[in-house]
Design a protein around this motif. Sequence first.
Motif, PDB file in Angstrom:
ATOM      1  N   HIS A  34       0.837  -1.203   0.000  1.00  8.48           N
ATOM      2  CA  HIS A  34       0.000   0.000   0.000  1.00  8.48           C
ATOM      3  C   HIS A  34       0.867   1.247   0.000  1.00  8.48           C
ATOM      4  CE1 HIS A  34      -3.188  -2.723   1.436  1.00  8.48           C
ATOM      5  NE2 HIS A  34      -2.399  -3.073   2.431  1.00  8.48           N
ATOM      6  N   TYR A  50      -9.262   4.007  10.587  1.00  5.16           N
ATOM      7  CA  TYR A  50      -7.981   4.229  11.272  1.00  5.16           C
ATOM      8  C   TYR A  50      -7.239   5.358  10.578  1.00  5.16           C
ATOM      9  CZ  TYR A  50      -6.082   1.494   7.341  1.00  5.16           C
ATOM     10  OH  TYR A  50      -5.748   1.048   6.076  1.00  5.16           O
ATOM     11  N   THR A  78      -8.128   0.960   2.934  1.00  9.47           N
ATOM     12  CA  THR A  78      -9.413   1.542   3.339  1.00  9.47           C
ATOM     13  C   THR A  78      -9.279   2.955   3.898  1.00  9.47           C
ATOM     14  OG1 THR A  78      -9.206   0.482   5.497  1.00  9.47           O
ATOM     15  CG2 THR A  78     -10.469  -0.694   3.799  1.00  9.47           C
ATOM     16  N   ARG A 125     -10.981  -3.734  -5.362  1.00  3.24           N
ATOM     17  CA  ARG A 125     -10.971  -4.493  -4.113  1.00  3.24           C
ATOM     18  C   ARG A 125     -12.298  -4.329  -3.410  1.00  3.24           C
ATOM     19  NH1 ARG A 125      -7.282  -3.471   1.239  1.00  3.24           N
ATOM     20  NH2 ARG A 125      -6.807  -5.646   1.735  1.00  3.24           N
ATOM     21  N   ARG A 131     -14.210  -4.612  10.701  1.00  5.24           N
ATOM     22  CA  ARG A 131     -13.550  -3.551  11.470  1.00  5.24           C
ATOM     23  C   ARG A 131     -12.965  -2.489  10.541  1.00  5.24           C
ATOM     24  NH1 ARG A 131      -8.078  -4.632  10.816  1.00  5.24           N
ATOM     25  NH2 ARG A 131      -7.876  -6.794  10.150  1.00  5.24           N
ATOM     26  N   TYR A 158     -11.268  -9.294   0.435  1.00  5.12           N
ATOM     27  CA  TYR A 158     -10.616  -9.433   1.747  1.00  5.12           C
ATOM     28  C   TYR A 158     -11.691  -9.742   2.782  1.00  5.12           C
ATOM     29  CZ  TYR A 158      -7.367  -8.355   5.602  1.00  5.12           C
ATOM     30  OH  TYR A 158      -6.572  -8.425   6.730  1.00  5.12           O
ATOM     31  N   HIS A 182      -4.616 -12.879   1.604  1.00  3.92           N
ATOM     32  CA  HIS A 182      -4.094 -13.550   2.796  1.00  3.92           C
ATOM     33  C   HIS A 182      -4.799 -14.879   3.104  1.00  3.92           C
ATOM     34  CE1 HIS A 182      -2.822  -9.477   2.703  1.00  3.92           C
ATOM     35  NE2 HIS A 182      -3.652  -8.972   3.599  1.00  3.92           N
ATOM     36  N   ASN A 256      -2.428  -1.644  10.862  1.00  3.44           N
ATOM     37  CA  ASN A 256      -3.165  -2.247  11.989  1.00  3.44           C
ATOM     38  C   ASN A 256      -2.449  -3.399  12.668  1.00  3.44           C
ATOM     39  OD1 ASN A 256      -5.523  -0.577  11.718  1.00  3.44           O
ATOM     40  ND2 ASN A 256      -5.937  -1.705   9.838  1.00  3.44           N
TER      41      ASN A 256
HETATM   42  C1  0GY Z   1      -4.026  -5.403   4.623  1.00  2.00           C
HETATM   43  C2  0GY Z   1      -4.723  -5.591   5.867  1.00  2.00           C
HETATM   44  C3  0GY Z   1      -5.428  -4.700   6.596  1.00  2.00           C
HETATM   45  C4  0GY Z   1      -5.847  -3.399   6.163  1.00  2.00           C
HETATM   46  C5  0GY Z   1      -6.286  -3.087   4.942  1.00  2.00           C
HETATM   47  O1  0GY Z   1      -7.186  -1.659   3.371  1.00  2.00           O
HETATM   48  C6  0GY Z   1      -6.879  -1.799   4.558  1.00  2.00           C
HETATM   49  O2  0GY Z   1      -7.072  -0.946   5.396  1.00  2.00           O
HETATM   50  O3  0GY Z   1      -6.217  -3.965   3.956  1.00  2.00           O
HETATM   51  C7  0GY Z   1      -5.857  -5.111   7.940  1.00  2.00           C
HETATM   52  O4  0GY Z   1      -6.081  -4.247   8.788  1.00  2.00           O
HETATM   53  O5  0GY Z   1      -5.963  -6.341   8.181  1.00  2.00           O
HETATM   54  O6  0GY Z   1      -3.963  -6.294   3.794  1.00  2.00           O
HETATM   55  O7  0GY Z   1      -3.501  -4.334   4.405  1.00  2.00           O
END
Ligand code: 0GY
Length: 298
Positions: A34, A50, A78, A125, A131, A158, A182, A256
């Motif tokens: 990211h 966040y 996000t 995505r 959360r 995800y 993941h 996170n």
């Molecule tokens: C990841 C995992 C997380 C966050 C996000 O887009 C995001 O905010 O993907 C997470 O908090 O598990 O893959 O980056």
Amino acid sequence: MSRFQTDADWLPYHPSPSKPNFTPPAGAVDAHCHVFGPGERFPYAAERKYTPCDAPKKQLWSLRDHLGFARNVIVQATCHGSDNRALVDALQAARGLARGVATVNSQVSDDELSKLHEQGVRGVRFNFVKRLVDVLPVATLTGLAERVKALGWHVVIYFEAPDLAEFYDLFVSLPTIVVVDHMGRPDVTQSVKGGEFDRFVRLMDENPNFWSKVSCPERLSKVGPPGYSDVVPFARRIVERFPDRVLWGTDWPHPNMKTHMPDDGLLVDVIPRIAVTQELQRKLLVDNPMRLYWTETN
Ligand code: 0GY
């Protein structure tokens, strides 16, 4: 001083990752990472759950070079909502060495989608992690999937393992290649065979349009670094069963993470333990991501 106050418990990315012992094959792709901000230039979204510390593109390129990778797939996080400006800025600066996965909402126009394509985006995505987002209605997601299919894009999903049953029918109805982040976040304290993880393996078995990222040992592991040994059998099972449908990524800057911030060099050293032959490593790190993201240059 940024006008965005980073969350008090936010862990910044590792300042000096070690040099991995494993040398990735030439042309290796970090297919999940990211960029965050910088917030002054690319403000974080009002609806974010966040507020991270900035993690700009220059740091990502340094990490890529340090770890021995050639290319990146940058996934919209996000905290930027459906404002893809930081992502697009990084793609343009990368001069063909990065592709993107965007987040869009149902108001996005066909012209905007075409422009994102020109700028290097190849997927959208859909995030189901409660959360992180307020999940969009099914009809919206299905409509968006049909529209991006016309561009030859794929959908990245995800979700967390306990939610797979709830979303299963939606997932298998998606008309594109579907890339799961993941490994669907398995509970690695359970058995790698015969337990909940079998449902995920079945999903991949029965739906040849499904791919998996075998990423994020740092998120899934209970034993942690340096070896993340409890995650290895899960990722190895997926790599060996679906060698042509797997991707790997650092997940930098590791949003996170609450217990430890991984040393990215150690994450790279997990690769030869989950892809144990040179052929599997080449597929995972070069052939598969190139086929999905750089079709026109193959
Ligand atoms: C990841 C995992 C997380 C966050 C996000 O887009 C995001 O905010 O993907 C997470 O908090 O598990 O893959 O980056």
